[in-house]
Enzyme design. Structure first.
Site, PDB file in Angstrom:
ATOM      1  N   ALA A  10      39.074  37.292  32.268  1.00  0.00           N
ATOM      2  CA  ALA A  10      40.027  36.884  31.227  1.00  0.00           C
ATOM      3  C   ALA A  10      41.481  37.053  31.652  1.00  0.00           C
ATOM      4  O   ALA A  10      42.391  36.636  30.933  1.00  0.00           O
ATOM      5  CB  ALA A  10      39.765  37.682  29.953  1.00  0.00           C
ATOM      6  N   GLY A  12      44.517  37.820  35.107  1.00  0.00           N
ATOM      7  CA  GLY A  12      44.951  38.125  36.469  1.00  0.00           C
ATOM      8  C   GLY A  12      44.093  37.507  37.570  1.00  0.00           C
ATOM      9  O   GLY A  12      43.814  36.302  37.571  1.00  0.00           O
ATOM     10  N   ILE A  13      43.663  38.340  38.499  1.00  0.00           N
ATOM     11  CA  ILE A  13      42.947  37.877  39.698  1.00  0.00           C
ATOM     12  C   ILE A  13      41.585  37.282  39.318  1.00  0.00           C
ATOM     13  O   ILE A  13      41.176  36.245  39.851  1.00  0.00           O
ATOM     14  CB  ILE A  13      42.793  39.051  40.696  1.00  0.00           C
ATOM     15  CG1 ILE A  13      44.179  39.465  41.227  1.00  0.00           C
ATOM     16  CG2 ILE A  13      41.857  38.684  41.844  1.00  0.00           C
ATOM     17  CD1 ILE A  13      44.198  40.764  42.023  1.00  0.00           C
ATOM     18  N   ASP A  41      31.594  45.699  27.822  1.00  0.00           N
ATOM     19  CA  ASP A  41      32.462  46.795  28.251  1.00  0.00           C
ATOM     20  C   ASP A  41      31.829  47.492  29.460  1.00  0.00           C
ATOM     21  O   ASP A  41      30.859  48.234  29.318  1.00  0.00           O
ATOM     22  CB  ASP A  41      32.652  47.771  27.082  1.00  0.00           C
ATOM     23  CG  ASP A  41      33.545  48.947  27.466  1.00  0.00           C
ATOM     24  OD1 ASP A  41      33.925  49.052  28.659  1.00  0.00           O
ATOM     25  OD2 ASP A  41      33.853  49.759  26.573  1.00  0.00           O
ATOM     26  N   LEU A  42      32.394  47.253  30.622  1.00  0.00           N
ATOM     27  CA  LEU A  42      31.785  47.770  31.855  1.00  0.00           C
ATOM     28  C   LEU A  42      32.049  49.259  32.075  1.00  0.00           C
ATOM     29  O   LEU A  42      31.625  49.814  33.084  1.00  0.00           O
ATOM     30  CB  LEU A  42      32.277  46.959  33.057  1.00  0.00           C
ATOM     31  CG  LEU A  42      31.915  45.471  32.995  1.00  0.00           C
ATOM     32  CD1 LEU A  42      32.373  44.752  34.255  1.00  0.00           C
ATOM     33  CD2 LEU A  42      30.423  45.281  32.804  1.00  0.00           C
ATOM     34  N   GLY A  71      38.932  45.652  36.440  1.00  0.00           N
ATOM     35  CA  GLY A  71      39.474  46.949  36.841  1.00  0.00           C
ATOM     36  C   GLY A  71      40.609  47.358  35.927  1.00  0.00           C
ATOM     37  O   GLY A  71      41.181  46.536  35.210  1.00  0.00           O
ATOM     38  N   TYR A 148      42.679  56.431  40.547  1.00  0.00           N
ATOM     39  CA  TYR A 148      42.632  54.993  40.883  1.00  0.00           C
ATOM     40  C   TYR A 148      42.328  54.825  42.375  1.00  0.00           C
ATOM     41  O   TYR A 148      41.436  54.060  42.756  1.00  0.00           O
ATOM     42  CB  TYR A 148      43.954  54.309  40.515  1.00  0.00           C
ATOM     43  CG  TYR A 148      43.942  52.819  40.810  1.00  0.00           C
ATOM     44  CD1 TYR A 148      43.308  51.927  39.951  1.00  0.00           C
ATOM     45  CD2 TYR A 148      44.548  52.309  41.969  1.00  0.00           C
ATOM     46  CE1 TYR A 148      43.279  50.560  40.226  1.00  0.00           C
ATOM     47  CE2 TYR A 148      44.522  50.947  42.239  1.00  0.00           C
ATOM     48  CZ  TYR A 148      43.882  50.080  41.377  1.00  0.00           C
ATOM     49  OH  TYR A 148      43.841  48.735  41.655  1.00  0.00           O
ATOM     50  N   LYS A 152      38.794  53.196  44.128  1.00  0.00           N
ATOM     51  CA  LYS A 152      38.783  52.069  45.058  1.00  0.00           C
ATOM     52  C   LYS A 152      38.289  52.503  46.441  1.00  0.00           C
ATOM     53  O   LYS A 152      37.616  51.739  47.132  1.00  0.00           O
ATOM     54  CB  LYS A 152      40.181  51.450  45.146  1.00  0.00           C
ATOM     55  CG  LYS A 152      40.646  50.825  43.842  1.00  0.00           C
ATOM     56  CD  LYS A 152      39.769  49.633  43.434  1.00  0.00           C
ATOM     57  CE  LYS A 152      40.302  48.899  42.221  1.00  0.00           C
ATOM     58  NZ  LYS A 152      39.497  47.729  41.863  1.00  0.00           N
TER      59      LYS A 152
HETATM   60  P1  NAI Z   1      44.296  42.467  35.005  1.00  0.00           P
HETATM   61  O1  NAI Z   1      44.598  43.608  34.112  1.00  0.00           O
HETATM   62  O2  NAI Z   1      45.131  41.243  34.901  1.00  0.00           O
HETATM   63  O3  NAI Z   1      42.763  42.035  34.884  1.00  0.00           O
HETATM   64  C1  NAI Z   1      41.743  42.979  34.839  1.00  0.00           C
HETATM   65  C2  NAI Z   1      40.668  42.489  33.893  1.00  0.00           C
HETATM   66  O4  NAI Z   1      39.627  43.470  33.855  1.00  0.00           O
HETATM   67  C3  NAI Z   1      41.189  42.313  32.450  1.00  0.00           C
HETATM   68  O5  NAI Z   1      40.873  41.030  31.948  1.00  0.00           O
HETATM   69  C4  NAI Z   1      40.472  43.393  31.695  1.00  0.00           C
HETATM   70  O6  NAI Z   1      40.182  43.086  30.340  1.00  0.00           O
HETATM   71  C5  NAI Z   1      39.192  43.573  32.519  1.00  0.00           C
HETATM   72  N1  NAI Z   1      38.604  44.858  32.201  1.00  0.00           N
HETATM   73  C6  NAI Z   1      39.240  46.055  32.135  1.00  0.00           C
HETATM   74  N2  NAI Z   1      38.398  46.994  31.677  1.00  0.00           N
HETATM   75  C7  NAI Z   1      37.214  46.389  31.456  1.00  0.00           C
HETATM   76  C8  NAI Z   1      35.971  46.853  30.956  1.00  0.00           C
HETATM   77  N3  NAI Z   1      35.787  48.115  30.556  1.00  0.00           N
HETATM   78  N4  NAI Z   1      34.946  45.961  30.868  1.00  0.00           N
HETATM   79  C9  NAI Z   1      35.138  44.655  31.210  1.00  0.00           C
HETATM   80  N5  NAI Z   1      36.293  44.176  31.689  1.00  0.00           N
HETATM   81  C10 NAI Z   1      37.325  45.031  31.803  1.00  0.00           C
HETATM   82  O7  NAI Z   1      44.375  43.072  36.479  1.00  0.00           O
HETATM   83  P2  NAI Z   1      44.324  42.382  37.918  1.00  0.00           P
HETATM   84  O8  NAI Z   1      45.567  42.725  38.585  1.00  0.00           O
HETATM   85  O9  NAI Z   1      43.892  40.990  37.835  1.00  0.00           O
HETATM   86  O10 NAI Z   1      43.174  43.248  38.597  1.00  0.00           O
HETATM   87  C11 NAI Z   1      41.935  42.689  39.038  1.00  0.00           C
HETATM   88  C12 NAI Z   1      41.348  43.627  40.065  1.00  0.00           C
HETATM   89  O11 NAI Z   1      42.217  43.699  41.184  1.00  0.00           O
HETATM   90  C13 NAI Z   1      41.198  45.063  39.557  1.00  0.00           C
HETATM   91  O12 NAI Z   1      39.989  45.587  40.054  1.00  0.00           O
HETATM   92  C14 NAI Z   1      42.380  45.770  40.190  1.00  0.00           C
HETATM   93  O13 NAI Z   1      42.148  47.144  40.356  1.00  0.00           O
HETATM   94  C15 NAI Z   1      42.481  45.037  41.512  1.00  0.00           C
HETATM   95  N6  NAI Z   1      43.761  45.131  42.175  1.00  0.00           N
HETATM   96  C16 NAI Z   1      44.886  44.597  41.591  1.00  0.00           C
HETATM   97  C17 NAI Z   1      46.082  44.681  42.259  1.00  0.00           C
HETATM   98  C18 NAI Z   1      47.344  44.104  41.702  1.00  0.00           C
HETATM   99  O14 NAI Z   1      48.411  44.315  42.307  1.00  0.00           O
HETATM  100  N7  NAI Z   1      47.309  43.384  40.594  1.00  0.00           N
HETATM  101  C19 NAI Z   1      46.195  45.350  43.561  1.00  0.00           C
HETATM  102  C20 NAI Z   1      44.954  45.851  44.076  1.00  0.00           C
HETATM  103  C21 NAI Z   1      43.788  45.738  43.399  1.00  0.00           C
END
Ligand code: NAI
Length: 253
Positions: A10, A12-13, A41-42, A71, A148, A152
């Site tokens: 939903a 970001g990445i 909810d993971l 994440g 965190y 990872k």
């Molecule tokens: P984001 O916050 O935009 O997206 C993360 C998604 O995970 C959200 O849609 C959120 O609702 C979902 N999520 C969180 N808790 C959850 C749960 N309990 N059950 C189901 N879904 C859940 O963040 P982003 O940046 O897209 O992160 C994606 C991955 O990339 C994560 O694993 C993050 O740790 C990793 N990452 C991100 C970096 C960055 O600079 N944005 C850098 C390195 C790693």
């Protein structure tokens, strides 16, 4: 048509990856807390079970790939970080392993982080790797924000050990990860908007390029690891980080 499950779909990445895969002709089953196909909810065993059950009913003949991108990071509580980033990701990858069995090119991809290169407590990483979620959550509360990093690092180490096993590579399933550096997403934008936040990031994760990454740039690499190509890539962590890994570890191959 390939069927790929994407968690964190939903935002970001994960969202960019789901969109990229869909535009390449795949059927994507998104998993997230809201705004996607499967709401789960993971962070909880119940939510993880619901994810597997819901995907099974949407794709009864199995799937071709899974991208575990969901994440959280600080200021989310350290125990929640461990449950989502490590135990939620493992439950996703292991949980869908049997569902990949019938695919001609089964692929599993995790999302770790350059944060895994930072300092953290070894006992927290070990508690994760031993599968003891309760102990890991307790230690995480003592560790604070470095949870965190530990989440990872543990995920990356688990993957390195699991990927070559008979149940993964031996069954023809590639298991790899992408390690993003700083990527502009709803997770990081609040930090990137302040001078102080940018300073913290540039010290912890220096970059060799002028700007931060965009989610779409991660999506194309994650999608590649989920395609039919790359059969011979096993247990790799691909740093997509604007040079952070090369700057921090120039002597490591
Ligand atoms: P984001 O916050 O935009 O997206 C993360 C998604 O995970 C959200 O849609 C959120 O609702 C979902 N999520 C969180 N808790 C959850 C749960 N309990 N059950 C189901 N879904 C859940 O963040 P982003 O940046 O897209 O992160 C994606 C991955 O990339 C994560 O694993 C993050 O740790 C990793 N990452 C991100 C970096 C960055 O600079 N944005 C850098 C390195 C790693």
């Amino acid at each position: 048509m390939r069927i790929i499950v994407v968690t964190g779909a939903a935002s970001g990445i994960g969202k960019a990856t789901a969109e990229y895969l869909r535009s390449s002709g795949a059927r994507v089953i998104g998993v997230d807390l809201e705004n996607t196909d499967v709401i789960a909810d993971l962070s909880t065993p119940q939510g993880r079970k619901e994810m597997i059950e819901s995907v099974s009913s949407l794709a009864p003949d199995g799937i071709d790939g899974v991208v575990a991108a969901a994440g959280v990071c600080p200021p989310v509580s350290p125990d929640q970080i461990i449950s989502v980033n490590y135990f939620g990701a493992i439950a996703t990858l292991e949980g869908f392993q049997p569902h990949l069995a019938n695919s001609p090119a089964p692929r599993a991809v995790a999302v770790v982080s350059t944060a895994a290169l930072m300092e953290c407590r070894d006992d927290l990483v070990e508690a994760c790797l031993s599968g003891d979620e309760e102990a890991a959550r307790k230690i995480a509360l003592e560790c604070g924000e470095t949870s965190y990093t530990a989440s990872k690092r543990a995920l990356g180490l688990w993957l390195r050990r699991a990927a070559a096993e008979t149940s993964w590579a031996g069954a023809g399933i590639t298991l790899n990860a992408v390690a993003p550096g700083t990527v502009r997403t709803p997770m990081t934008i609040p930090l990137l908007e302040t001078e102080e936040g940018r300073e913290i990031l540039s010290k912890a994760t220096p970059i060799a390029v002028k700007d931060y990454g965009e989610p779409e740039e991660l999506a194309e690499i994650l999608a590649f690891l989920a395609t039919t190509e790359g059969r011979y890539i096993i247990g790799q962590i691909l740093y997509v980080d604007g040079g952070t890994d090369a700057l921090l570890r120039p002597n490591l191959l």
